[in-house]
Design a protein around this motif. Structure first.
Motif, PDB file in Angstrom:
ATOM      1  N   SER A   1     -19.357   5.954  -8.471  1.00 51.96           N
ATOM      2  CA  SER A   1     -19.351   4.588  -8.940  1.00 51.96           C
ATOM      3  C   SER A   1     -18.338   4.600 -10.182  1.00 51.96           C
ATOM      4  CB  SER A   1     -20.813   4.010  -9.568  1.00 51.96           C
ATOM      5  OG  SER A   1     -21.725   4.057  -8.680  1.00 51.96           O
TER       6      SER A   1
ATOM      7  N   CYS B   1     -15.409  -1.378  -7.364  1.00 52.83           N
ATOM      8  CA  CYS B   1     -16.509  -0.761  -6.308  1.00 52.83           C
ATOM      9  C   CYS B   1     -16.068  -1.036  -4.791  1.00 52.83           C
ATOM     10  CB  CYS B   1     -17.775  -1.866  -6.744  1.00 52.83           C
ATOM     11  SG  CYS B   1     -18.768  -1.458  -8.340  1.00 52.83           S
ATOM     12  N   ASP B   2     -15.473  -2.189  -4.674  1.00 54.74           N
ATOM     13  CA  ASP B   2     -15.229  -2.582  -3.405  1.00 54.74           C
ATOM     14  C   ASP B   2     -14.269  -1.507  -2.738  1.00 54.74           C
ATOM     15  OD1 ASP B   2     -16.765  -4.697  -3.012  1.00 54.74           O
ATOM     16  OD2 ASP B   2     -15.100  -6.192  -3.381  1.00 54.74           O
TER      17      ASP B   2
ATOM     18  N   SER C   1     -15.913   1.747  -2.139  1.00 53.46           N
ATOM     19  CA  SER C   1     -16.761   1.463  -0.907  1.00 53.46           C
ATOM     20  C   SER C   1     -15.873   1.996   0.042  1.00 53.46           C
ATOM     21  CB  SER C   1     -17.320   0.142  -0.750  1.00 53.46           C
ATOM     22  OG  SER C   1     -18.368  -0.029  -1.994  1.00 53.46           O
TER      23      SER C   1
ATOM     24  N   LYS D   1     -18.851   4.399   2.131  1.00 47.68           N
ATOM     25  CA  LYS D   1     -20.326   3.927   1.847  1.00 47.68           C
ATOM     26  C   LYS D   1     -20.534   2.704   0.853  1.00 47.68           C
ATOM     27  CE  LYS D   1     -20.940   7.259  -2.146  1.00 47.68           C
ATOM     28  NZ  LYS D   1     -21.893   8.045  -2.808  1.00 47.68           N
ATOM     29  N   THR D   2     -21.463   2.155   0.667  1.00 49.15           N
ATOM     30  CA  THR D   2     -21.541   1.060  -0.264  1.00 49.15           C
ATOM     31  C   THR D   2     -21.567   1.328  -1.901  1.00 49.15           C
ATOM     32  OG1 THR D   2     -22.611  -0.491   1.287  1.00 49.15           O
ATOM     33  CG2 THR D   2     -22.781  -1.032  -0.874  1.00 49.15           C
ATOM     34  N   VAL D   3     -20.450   0.856  -2.419  1.00 42.55           N
ATOM     35  CA  VAL D   3     -20.736   1.229  -4.099  1.00 42.55           C
ATOM     36  C   VAL D   3     -20.622  -0.034  -4.687  1.00 42.55           C
ATOM     37  CG1 VAL D   3     -19.538   2.196  -6.118  1.00 42.55           C
ATOM     38  CG2 VAL D   3     -19.313   3.205  -3.895  1.00 42.55           C
ATOM     39  N   GLU D   4     -21.954  -0.298  -5.288  1.00 45.54           N
ATOM     40  CA  GLU D   4     -22.326  -1.692  -5.707  1.00 45.54           C
ATOM     41  C   GLU D   4     -22.749  -1.837  -7.078  1.00 45.54           C
ATOM     42  OE1 GLU D   4     -24.997  -3.563  -3.226  1.00 45.54           O
ATOM     43  OE2 GLU D   4     -26.657  -2.069  -3.409  1.00 45.54           O
TER      44      GLU D   4
END
Length: 370
Positions: free
Chosen positions: A76, A115-116, A119, A124-127
């Protein structure tokens, strides 16, 4: 023509258009993008577009503080908010509240974009983001009421529009004033967000390294990251801030809503008493007068309700005359000991004129939770 919005000559309007076009690459980094903001740079250099551009590019590096720098161990983005170098009053005297909020929205959007990108890089999803709130050199100037109120609005905007974006917020180098400041704004945060605010002690470097790899943590914060020239402050990523010059001010004061108004007769004074039961509380005041100046000072005495002359009390903020009829005054005082603190408006030196004074006074309590 004055060179201000709504009062531009054709030459000045053309210079503004050229200036905006030339700084397109750095305009997104500016705290504000309005014509009001850009015209200040042009007026400062007599509408010489080339000189105004050079000045703006230099100042961007000087007056902004903090920024996105590195990633935590889960990938992150890490955002640093460096408090000390920023003086909120000159900033809010130089720009509109709306422009400042837009700047904070821009920061949020940049973090969301990062964050996008993460990702996509990591698959992987970083939100969510990790934030570090550096309180070194935090002072009473950061408790200025208009700035604290605006901070509350920004927190509300963040909570309403970016839910669950914050992973954790580490507060480092905190002292008593942080607890006072946090007590002012924490009610804007949801209970879930409050649980993510972690105030670290003297072992803050050790804790940061548990969450951030040394290669991703600037040297100034205990890591190994440096700029290409070896600078541990990573100035190319973290802006260092600075004092906004008076020449950039758009106005001399901000309109304030006052709680009370009193008329002080000629040759007399008016005293306000506040009983402080524990050390560490902060008295915060704002006032203005009508027609002429007014004296003001803060004193300490032992008993509540006992009328005493200024010379019989302990002076803790020296009494002096203020041109509060021209520019409203504001100030703070940290109460080092319990007692009855007296805010005294002094008109004893005026034998001919009574004074009307509008004022607002608050007692700010330290936040016991932090």
């Amino acid at each position: 023509m004055s060179g201000r919005v709504g009062d531009l000559s054709p030459r000045q309007a053309e210079a503004l258009a050229q200036f905006r076009e030339k700084i397109q690459d750095v305009l997104p980094q500016c705290p504000f993008q309005s014509d009001h903001f850009l015209l200040r740079w042009l007026r400062a250099r007599n509408f010489n577009v080339q000189k105004s551009e050079a000045m703006l590019r230099k100042v961007l590096e000087k007056y902004l503080a903090g920024g996105i720098c590195g990633y935590d161990r889960e990938g992150s983005p890490v955002y640093y908010d460096v408090v000390g170098p920023v003086d909120p009053k000159p900033i809010l005297l130089s720009v509109s509240k709306q422009d400042f909020i837009k700047y904070k929205v821009r920061d949020c959007e940049m973090l969301w974009k990062e964050c996008d990108l993460q990702s996509a890089r990591l698959g992987k999803t970083v939100e969510s983001v990790t934030m570090i709130y550096d309180c070194e050199d935090m002072g009473l100037k950061h408790l200025w009421k208009p700035a604290a109120d605006l901070g509350g609005e920004i927190l509300t905007m963040f909570e309403d529009n970016y839910p669950e974006t914050l992973k954790r917020l580490f507060v480092i180098k905190a002292h008593t004033l942080f607890s006072v400041a946090y007590n002012l704004v924490k009610h804007f945060l949801s209970e879930e967000t409050r649980r993510k605010v972690i105030v670290l002690g003297s072992n803050w470097q050790e804790v940061l390294l548990k969450h951030i790899d040394p290669e991703e943590l600037p040297g100034i914060y205990g890591g190994k990251m440096t700029d290409p020239d070896g600078d541990p402050r990573c100035r190319t990523k973290l802006k260092q801030g600075g004092q906004v010059p008076h020449s950039y001010y758009a106005r001399e004061f901000i309109k304030v809503q006052y709680d009370q108004c009193v008329s002080i007769s000629r040759g007399s004074s008016h005293q306000l008493e506040y009983e402080i039961l524990a050390p560490g509380c902060v008295l915060r005041w704002q006032f203005c007068s009508e027609g002429a100046d007014i004296g003001f000072g803060v004193f300490l005495k032992k008993k509540l309700g006992e009328r005493m002359k200024a010379g019989q009390m302990q002076e803790v903020v020296p009494s002096q005359r203020y041109n509060a009829h021209l520019v409203p005054e504001d100030g703070f005082f940290t109460c080092a000991e319990p007692g009855v603190y007296v805010l005294r408006f002094d008109n004893t030196y005026s034998m001919l004129q009574s004074k009307k004074v509008s004022f607002a006074v608050e007692v700010l309590l330290p936040n016991n939770d932090s």
